[in-house]
Write a protein that holds these residues in place. Sequence first.
Motif: not given
Length: 219
Positions: A175-182, A186-187, A199-201, A210-216
């Motif tokens: 679920f987390i990595f899908q949001r990042l991919a959307w 790039v990880l 994760i390294l970006v 950071f925003k994508t993860i925080k928004d979860l």
Amino acid sequence: MKTISAVVEQYIRKKPFLQSALAQGIINLTSLSRMVKPEIEEELGKEVRNGAIVMALKRLSDDLEFRATHRIVKVLKNIGEITVRSNLADFTFLISESILENQSLLLNEVNKNKDVFYTSSRGVNELNIVVSSTMEGTVQELFQGERCTQKVDNLSSITVKLPAENVSVPGIYYFIFQRLAWEGIVLYEVISTTNEFTILVNDEQVDMAFKTIKDLKTL
């Protein structure tokens, strides 16, 4: 005997991105039904009305078990501390007989400075080391006899503390990595422990990541 609902569900479950988009209600069901109709008919061996496929898709999108996201969202709402570190370098070395000894020497140097970021993971054939850019010279000196297959600079890390129940709920990482991919992020590396992952970006993408993860936490 195969039913339209069963075949449609099987088709959707094989396409994770489509499944999540459907669960979130962001797909036009009529358009989707026309797109999947040829494959559904081929699987059933007969013609199928678009309306029947739409009904099957709607049942799936309304099914909480299909979404399965209510359990995942409950966990993600309880995400703990999110830590960001910048100015990192990522080294990848091939495994050798001497590499653990060199890694031990590196750890001694890292321990002299508590502000230095360091993490490492070992696979079957490779050893990965991520350190603060200030330690690049030290790594290159200590590992000069090792074979470095990749080195990437200008990276940032995001470390996320997960609640303990993450180990009993399937799909958390997906679920987390899908949001990042959307978001097109790039990880470079993913390093995890039981209740924490890093994760390294690229430095340029760290703010969006950071925003994508925080928004979860507000799903």
